[in-house]
Scaffold this active site. Structure first.
Site, mmCIF file in Angstrom:
data_model
loop_
_atom_site.group_PDB
_atom_site.id
_atom_site.type_symbol
_atom_site.label_atom_id
_atom_site.label_comp_id
_atom_site.label_asym_id
_atom_site.label_seq_id
_atom_site.Cartn_x
_atom_site.Cartn_y
_atom_site.Cartn_z
ATOM 1 N N HIS A 56 0.875 -1.173 0.000
ATOM 2 C CA HIS A 56 0.000 0.000 0.000
ATOM 3 C C HIS A 56 0.915 1.226 0.000
ATOM 4 O O HIS A 56 2.004 1.180 0.596
ATOM 5 C CB HIS A 56 -0.833 0.088 1.277
ATOM 6 N N ASP A 59 2.377 1.691 3.337
ATOM 7 C CA ASP A 59 3.317 0.680 3.865
ATOM 8 C C ASP A 59 4.731 1.139 3.560
ATOM 9 O O ASP A 59 5.675 0.873 4.303
ATOM 10 C CB ASP A 59 3.159 -0.684 3.172
ATOM 11 N N MET A 90 2.453 -5.732 -7.838
ATOM 12 C CA MET A 90 1.140 -5.168 -7.494
ATOM 13 C C MET A 90 1.313 -4.050 -6.476
ATOM 14 O O MET A 90 2.230 -4.088 -5.651
ATOM 15 C CB MET A 90 0.262 -6.291 -6.920
ATOM 16 N N GLU A 183 -11.129 -6.461 -4.809
ATOM 17 C CA GLU A 183 -11.096 -7.502 -3.776
ATOM 18 C C GLU A 183 -12.289 -7.372 -2.838
ATOM 19 O O GLU A 183 -12.458 -6.351 -2.169
ATOM 20 C CB GLU A 183 -9.792 -7.386 -2.977
ATOM 21 N N LYS A 185 -14.863 -8.473 0.386
ATOM 22 C CA LYS A 185 -14.856 -8.993 1.765
ATOM 23 C C LYS A 185 -16.246 -8.698 2.323
ATOM 24 O O LYS A 185 -16.765 -7.605 2.108
ATOM 25 C CB LYS A 185 -13.760 -8.286 2.573
ATOM 26 N N GLU A 219 -9.892 -13.438 -2.334
ATOM 27 C CA GLU A 219 -9.098 -13.893 -1.179
ATOM 28 C C GLU A 219 -9.813 -15.040 -0.474
ATOM 29 O O GLU A 219 -10.997 -14.939 -0.142
ATOM 30 C CB GLU A 219 -8.860 -12.746 -0.194
ATOM 31 N N HIS A 222 -11.669 -14.262 2.791
ATOM 32 C CA HIS A 222 -12.862 -13.413 2.663
ATOM 33 C C HIS A 222 -14.067 -14.206 2.161
ATOM 34 O O HIS A 222 -15.186 -14.007 2.645
ATOM 35 C CB HIS A 222 -12.562 -12.239 1.734
ATOM 36 N N ASP A 247 -5.382 -13.650 -3.656
ATOM 37 C CA ASP A 247 -4.854 -13.553 -2.292
ATOM 38 C C ASP A 247 -5.003 -14.903 -1.608
ATOM 39 O O ASP A 247 -6.109 -15.336 -1.264
ATOM 40 C CB ASP A 247 -5.604 -12.471 -1.493
ATOM 41 N N ASP A 257 -11.437 -12.237 9.971
ATOM 42 C CA ASP A 257 -10.441 -12.384 8.907
ATOM 43 C C ASP A 257 -9.096 -12.761 9.536
ATOM 44 O O ASP A 257 -8.350 -11.907 9.982
ATOM 45 C CB ASP A 257 -10.336 -11.038 8.184
ATOM 46 N N ASP A 259 -6.436 -14.563 8.141
ATOM 47 C CA ASP A 259 -5.259 -14.418 7.266
ATOM 48 C C ASP A 259 -4.091 -15.315 7.668
ATOM 49 O O ASP A 259 -2.951 -14.866 7.802
ATOM 50 C CB ASP A 259 -4.764 -12.952 7.270
ATOM 51 N N ASP A 289 -1.545 -13.225 1.049
ATOM 52 C CA ASP A 289 -2.045 -12.128 1.878
ATOM 53 C C ASP A 289 -2.337 -12.693 3.261
ATOM 54 O O ASP A 289 -3.485 -12.936 3.619
ATOM 55 C CB ASP A 289 -3.295 -11.505 1.260
HETATM 56 C C1 GLT Z 1 -5.697 -5.714 4.307
HETATM 57 C C2 GLT Z 1 -6.777 -6.642 3.890
HETATM 58 C C3 GLT Z 1 -6.367 -7.460 2.726
HETATM 59 C C4 GLT Z 1 -6.169 -6.673 1.483
HETATM 60 C C5 GLT Z 1 -5.047 -5.726 1.599
HETATM 61 C C6 GLT Z 1 -4.974 -4.875 0.359
HETATM 62 S S1 GLT Z 1 -5.101 -4.769 3.022
HETATM 63 O O1 GLT Z 1 -4.639 -6.417 4.859
HETATM 64 O O2 GLT Z 1 -7.121 -7.475 4.992
HETATM 65 O O3 GLT Z 1 -7.256 -8.490 2.475
HETATM 66 O O4 GLT Z 1 -5.843 -7.549 0.436
HETATM 67 O O5 GLT Z 1 -5.577 -3.648 0.520
HETATM 68 MN MN MN Z 2 -7.951 -11.156 4.708
HETATM 69 MN MN MN Z 3 -6.478 -9.604 0.752
#
Ligand code: GLT
Ligand code: MN
Ligand code: MN
Length: 389
Positions: A56, A59, A90, A183, A185, A219, A222, A247, A257, A259, A289
């Site tokens: 980002h 970041d 990206m 993306e 969510k 993702e 998500h 992702d 979430d 991750d 991700d």
């Molecule tokens: C954040 C989010 C991710 C996204 C990122 C990109 S930011 O960490 O949870 O799923 O992919 O903006």
């Molecule tokens: Mn996520």
């Molecule tokens: Mn993501």
């Protein structure tokens, strides 16, 4: 650990600065790892054998950095890229952290906030392109509501469309080689987010001025939050020519979430996903991700990153084994057997075909009585994955 699962550049494994750089703070606790600079994170990714690093805008360059600070950070980041050979496939915009975005960015009720979000994204696109990105992700982390009293959901969609149309024209105007990946969510950090699934985005994209420039970035975590089958979302995206980025991570259903490391939770789903990506010949980034458990120090972060890539490569090998396994392939051939007797009814509609179809008599009881062998097929798959085949 055997070398055959070591990552190589052609595997296109990427991580975000925000993933390996996640210091482990959560809603209940403080950071457990010190912050590393963007350059240090590139060296860490170089150590574990990643191909690329994504970011980002903030970041890399803090939102309040002075021009001198910006230049110094960019210089050391570029040097780290040169030293390690890592690339930036990206980039994206942070449109969620600052309080200005507390009620959304492109969908905010406040025209000033919407304009600021556009300005921030124009600058972030320039930064991403400067560093080589050809995919630009939009994750609308604050594009939602806690109460529907506050915002008209139709207005939200229209505002989001207007922003993407504006930004598409900007990219064309500048002659950038850049595609957008949206993306989805379902919720978190907002109570509900607009366009909550990859499927919703696939519908929305067709309403844009430049749909050809816009695809999706599905993702795992998500879609799992929404209780959906991730492979199916990916397959639909692929079939529509819209799988611009992906992702990869993991978590169980009905959680926040999380991750987690790729394959940490649902190995079998991860297997079918990897097999799909490899079988269809997806050539984009395999972006992880995800972030390390909060229990880890930076050695653990490296274990996490290596684990994501290693699991992918092991599952890739399992997919090749599945495609070559005589018993599995014989079963699949049997399942998909076609004696050609229905050929006259296939393909596009004609009145003659419809009449012939109507006149044909089907033995539905015999068709319904046939056992399909999926139990055996699934058990063979399990045994292959468990390493006893
Ligand atoms: C954040 C989010 C991710 C996204 C990122 C990109 S930011 O960490 O949870 O799923 O992919 O903006
Ligand atoms: Mn996520
Ligand atoms: Mn993501």
């Amino acid at each position: 650990m055997s070398e055959q699962y070591n990552p190589r550049p052609e595997h296109r494994f990427t991580f975000g600065l925000w993933t390996v750089g996640n210091p482990g703070a959560d809603a209940f606790g403080e950071a457990v790892r010190p912050d590393l600079s963007p350059a240090d994170l590139v060296y860490l990714l170089g150590d574990v054998g990643a191909y690329g690093v994504n970011f980002h805008d903030n970041d890399l360059i803090p939102i309040d950095a002075t021009p001198a600070e910006r230049n110094a950070i960019l210089k050391s980041f570029k040097k780290a890229l040169d030293d390690t050979g890592l690339v930036v496939p990206m980039a994206t915009t942070n449109l969620f952290a600052h309080p200005v975005f507390k009620d959304g960015a492109f969908t905010s009720n406040d025209a000033k906030v919407r304009a600021y979000a556009l300005q921030k994204t124009l600058n972030a696109i320039d930064l991403g392109v400067e560093l080589g990105a050809d995919v630009y992700v939009f994750w609308g982390g604050r594009e939602g509501i806690e109460t529907d009293a506050a915002k008209n959901p139709v207005d939200a969609i229209k505002r989001f469309r207007e922003a993407l149309n504006f930004l598409s024209e900007y990219v064309l105007d500048r002659g950038y080689h850049l595609r957008f990946a949206l993306e989805a969510k379902p919720n978190e950090p907002r109570g509900d987010l607009y366009l909550p699934t990859t499927g919703a985005y696939l519908g929305f994209i067709e309403t844009l001025d430049h749909p050809e420039m816009v695809g999706v970035n599905p993702e795992i975590a998500h879609e799992h939050m929404a209780g959906l089958n991730f492979l199916h979302a990916v397959a639909q995206s692929w079939e529509a020519g819209k799988l611009f980025h992906i992702d990869l991570n993991d978590q169980n259903y009905a959680r926040f979430d999380q991750d987690w490391r790729f394959g940490a939770q649902n190995l079998k789903q991860a297997f079918f996903l990897v097999k799909f990506l490899e079988d269809v010949g997806y050539t984009g980034s395999r972006h992880f991700d995800a972030h390390a458990y909060r229990t880890e120090d930076y050695d653990g972060v490296k274990d996490f990153a290596r684990g994501c890539m290693r699991t992918y490569l092991i599952l890739k090998e399992k997919g090749e084994q599945f495609n070559k396994d005589p018993e599995i392939q014989a079963l699949l051939a049997e399942i998909n057997a076609d004696d050609g007797s229905m050929d006259p009814f296939k393909g596009p509609y004609t009145p003659e075909k419809a009449a012939a179809l109507r006149a044909h008599s089907f033995n539905r009881d015999a068709l319904g009585a046939r056992g399909l062998g999926y139990e055996r097929l699934d058990q063979l798959t399990n045994e292959l994955l468990l390493g006893v085949r």
